[in-house]
Design an enzyme around this catalytic site. Structure first.
Site, PDB file in Angstrom:
ATOM      1  N   GLU A  45     -18.896   4.626   0.051  1.00 23.45           N
ATOM      2  CA  GLU A  45     -18.164   3.884  -1.076  1.00 23.45           C
ATOM      3  C   GLU A  45     -18.949   4.112  -2.440  1.00 23.45           C
ATOM      4  O   GLU A  45     -18.554   4.349  -3.571  1.00 23.45           O
ATOM      5  CB  GLU A  45     -17.849   2.597  -0.942  1.00 23.45           C
ATOM      6  N   SER A  82      -4.749   4.630   5.967  1.00 20.93           N
ATOM      7  CA  SER A  82      -4.449   3.011   5.701  1.00 20.93           C
ATOM      8  C   SER A  82      -4.292   2.895   4.214  1.00 20.93           C
ATOM      9  O   SER A  82      -3.595   2.165   3.903  1.00 20.93           O
ATOM     10  CB  SER A  82      -5.861   2.546   5.928  1.00 20.93           C
ATOM     11  N   ASP A 126      -8.313  -7.991  11.860  1.00 16.75           N
ATOM     12  CA  ASP A 126      -9.819  -7.760  11.881  1.00 16.75           C
ATOM     13  C   ASP A 126     -10.830  -8.664  11.150  1.00 16.75           C
ATOM     14  O   ASP A 126     -11.977  -8.441  11.518  1.00 16.75           O
ATOM     15  CB  ASP A 126      -9.942  -6.466  10.532  1.00 16.75           C
ATOM     16  N   PHE A 140     -14.537  -3.163   0.488  1.00 17.60           N
ATOM     17  CA  PHE A 140     -15.486  -2.028   0.131  1.00 17.60           C
ATOM     18  C   PHE A 140     -15.388  -1.385  -1.087  1.00 17.60           C
ATOM     19  O   PHE A 140     -16.075  -0.559  -1.612  1.00 17.60           O
ATOM     20  CB  PHE A 140     -15.180  -0.919   1.220  1.00 17.60           C
ATOM     21  N   HIS A 168      -5.514  -3.812   1.720  1.00 21.23           N
ATOM     22  CA  HIS A 168      -5.902  -4.760   2.455  1.00 21.23           C
ATOM     23  C   HIS A 168      -6.761  -5.822   2.044  1.00 21.23           C
ATOM     24  O   HIS A 168      -7.753  -6.396   2.532  1.00 21.23           O
ATOM     25  CB  HIS A 168      -6.736  -3.928   3.611  1.00 21.23           C
ATOM     26  N   ARG A 217       0.833  -1.195  -0.007  1.00 18.69           N
ATOM     27  CA  ARG A 217      -0.104   0.113   0.101  1.00 18.69           C
ATOM     28  C   ARG A 217       0.924   1.184  -0.014  1.00 18.69           C
ATOM     29  O   ARG A 217       0.440   2.236  -0.441  1.00 18.69           O
ATOM     30  CB  ARG A 217      -1.014   0.009   1.109  1.00 18.69           C
ATOM     31  N   ARG A 223      -1.906  -4.891   3.090  1.00 18.17           N
ATOM     32  CA  ARG A 223      -1.500  -4.365   4.470  1.00 18.17           C
ATOM     33  C   ARG A 223      -0.124  -4.539   4.845  1.00 18.17           C
ATOM     34  O   ARG A 223       0.571  -3.515   5.157  1.00 18.17           O
ATOM     35  CB  ARG A 223      -2.532  -4.503   5.439  1.00 18.17           C
TER      36      ARG A 223
END
Lengths: 322, 281
Positions: free
Chosen positions: A61, A40, A120, A86, A112, A13, A170
């Site tokens: 989104e 993020s 998560d 998302f 991610h 990322r 990530r």
């Protein structure tokens, strides 16, 4: 065999963030949109340096996808940023109608992705996104393997006129591809040469494939490792050239075995020169909480799993030949 | 353009709508008829646009997005009558190999269409994006969009409504076709929305009510007022109180003509109520 060394672990990322910042300075039509995940996605530097071209849309989104489609009407090149879950499943119909069917020049940038999102858990660990996106007509799907390649891919897609899905992750992973190597959409990279098996990997699994090839080499098995960063359009020529030599294939990806790179490779093989294939992928399940490394071990997405799959596929190749 | 001329175009557009839908025995005449005046007023009086040299980016032009894409007959007719493409192409509506798909699309390169629509709730977001591009390009033209009232039940609309005021998208006029009907019945029966105007006001939009949404003069005054309110930090919402099926007596006052075609006899009746003013396609 050719050796690759980790020049220092970095997250993919951050490669995206660095590439976007460079684009911001070089291409005034590039605009960024983010749904409340600027840090993020590593879009902060772009947002700070180009506040007039950065749009914080909030946790919305669907609206972000529509706004991005609209921004292309007027010549902008929007890069949307949120987590892979998302970026795809949540907004599939918006992408389908307002971007893909409408042929809009939007770059859907997704961080991610996969199990390596980690603690998560499964609500955020999408393992179906490559499949969702590759099914959309004309959508280019790219899953680069490390920081350098993610940065290069980010820069390259701005010059391509059409919708692109760019998938990254990530965790910090080995950075081993050459700095400033140009990224060519639709072109695989032949990383090692060998004559016993072709290992075709994408994303975080490419480094694991390289580690597997070293282990295999010590057992006297020559593995040809292909970094298939572009999942669609697929570099069919490279797959067929390599398979002609090796006669069997292992595909490796951080994705459900249904819908991913492996299926696309299998389609190329069966419609040209059929060859035995093994799939290193998640076996039609959701993920769970855990550290990225723990998850990759539990779900069989690492070098050891690739070695095992290679033994299996070579055995089958030999059976067929006998 | 004079009121009489606009009225004549409306009459021809209504003929086009019912003839197109009748020819393929499918399509959406009700909402199309109800929005004829608004779209004629936009394309023949209020919008600054160049039908003959269609360019996707629309730099230096006003741009319209149809969000409720099922009323494609009316936009196709208005675009053709405005000169975007030849009126003879209207006869290909919904047929195989046509650029006039059941719902509008850019896929077939039809001049005047800049986004696919049909799956509801997406057009306002797209309009916001295009309005933002105009601001980035320092292009002072306006963005228009039309939504159905039933369409407001889609959640994405409210994401967009919130964004447009928060980010001061003040070069945008979003009209809502308030015909109070949707496929399964009246909007109040299906999912009552209360006061749409109060909702937009609560989201800090400028709201203009057009109580006679099928009256060209009232539409004209409302559009003039709406344009005058742009550039002041707020988007503008135009609530058009229309009659679904307006101009064809047996289609008015009911949701039943949302998505069905008239038969031969009904077509003749509909045509007899709307004079051929510009020549049928």
């Amino acid at each position: 065999m050719k050796k690759y060394s980790d020049t220092g672990t970095k997250d993919t990322r951050s490669g995206f963030g660095a590439g976007l910042l460079e684009l911001g300075n070089s291409n005034k039509n590039v605009v960024g949109l983010c749904a409340d995940l600027t840090g993020s996605l590593k879009m902060n530097a772009f947002a700070n340096q180009h506040p007039d071209r950065f749009f914080q849309v909030g946790i919305a989104e669907a609206n972000m996808i529509g706004i991005a489609a609209g921004l292309t009407i007027g010549g902008k090149i929007p890069f949307t940023g949120t987590f892979a879950n998302f970026s795809t499943g949540r907004v599939y119909d918006q992408i389908r109608q307002s971007i893909a069917y409408s042929g809009k020049n939007v770059k859907i940038c997704a961080s991610h992705a996969g199990l390596t999102l980690g603690e998560d858990g499964a609500t955020h660990q999408i393992l179906e996104d490559l499949g969702l996106m590759k099914m959309l007509p004309n959508m280019v799907v790219i899953n680069p393997c490390d920081y350098n390649q993610t940065k290069a891919a980010t820069i390259a897609i701005a010059d391509y006129d059409g919708p692109v899905y760019l998938r990254f992750g990530r965790p910090k992973v080995p950075n081993f591809t050459a700095t400033n190597a140009p990224f060519i959409i639709g072109k695989g990279d032949l990383l090692t040469e060998g004559s016993d098996v072709t290992i075709i990997a994408t994303g975080h699994l490419v480094w694991e494939a390289l580690k597997a090839s070293e282990k295999l080499n010590s057992m006297g098995i020559g593995a040809e490792v292909i970094n298939m960063a572009t999942v669609k359009p697929l570099d069919e020529k490279m797959i067929l050239n390599s398979t002609k030599k090796t006669g069997c294939v292992v595909t490796a990806e951080e994705h459900n075995r249904f819908g991913g790179l492996g299926e696309s490779v299998a389609q190329v093989l069966v419609t040209n020169t059929p060859a035995p294939q093994e799939f290193v992928a998640v076996n039609d399940s959701f993920g769970e909480s855990g550290t990225p490394t723990e998850l990759m071990v539990k779900y069989g997405l690492n070098a050891d799993a690739i070695v095992l799959a290679t033994h299996k596929v070579i055995k089958r190749k030999n059976l067929f030949r006998a | 353009m004079s009121h009489d001329n606009l009225q004549a175009i409306v009459s021809q557009v209504r003929r086009d709508i019912v003839r197109m839908v009748h020819a393929v025995k499918s399509g959406h005449p009700g909402g199309s008829l109800g929005c004829a005046e608004y779209l004629v007023s936009l394309y023949f009086k209020h919008m600054n646009h160049q039908p003959k040299n269609f360019e996707m980016d629309g730099i230096g032009q006003d741009i319209f997005f149809l969000s409720n894409g099922h009323i494609s007959p009316v936009i196709y007719s208005v675009l053709a009558r405005a000169g975007y493409f030849d009126i003879s192409e209207l006869k290909t509506f919904r047929k195989l190999n046509s650029r006039l798909q059941g719902h509008p699309t850019t896929h077939e390169g039809l001049e005047g269409i800049r986004i696919a629509s049909g799956s509801l709730g997406q057009g306002l977001s797209v309009a916001i994006g295009a309005a933002t591009a105009k601001k980035l390009n320092k292009d002072c033209c306006f963005i228009y969009t039309l939504l159905g009232d039933g369409e407001l039940q889609e959640g994405q609309i409210w994401e967009a409504v919130m964004y447009a005021s928060a980010k001061k998208v003040d070069n945008l006029i979003a009209a809502v076709d308030v015909n109070e009907k949707q496929i399964d019945g009246s909007t109040d029966d299906v999912l009552a929305m209360g006061s749409i105007g109060a909702k937009f006001k609560a989201f800090d939009w400028v709201v203009i009510h057009v109580t006679q949404g099928n009256d060209l003069q009232e539409i004209d005054a409302a559009l003039t007022e709406a344009k005058g309110k742009l550039g002041n930090g707020k988007p503008v919402c135009l609530l058009l109180q229309t009659d679904m099926g307006n101009g064809v007596d047996f289609m008015m006052g009911t949701h039943k003509w949302h998505g069905i075609a008239p038969n031969d006899e009904q077509l003749l009746s509909a045509l007899s109520q709307n004079e051929e003013t510009l020549g049928d396609y």
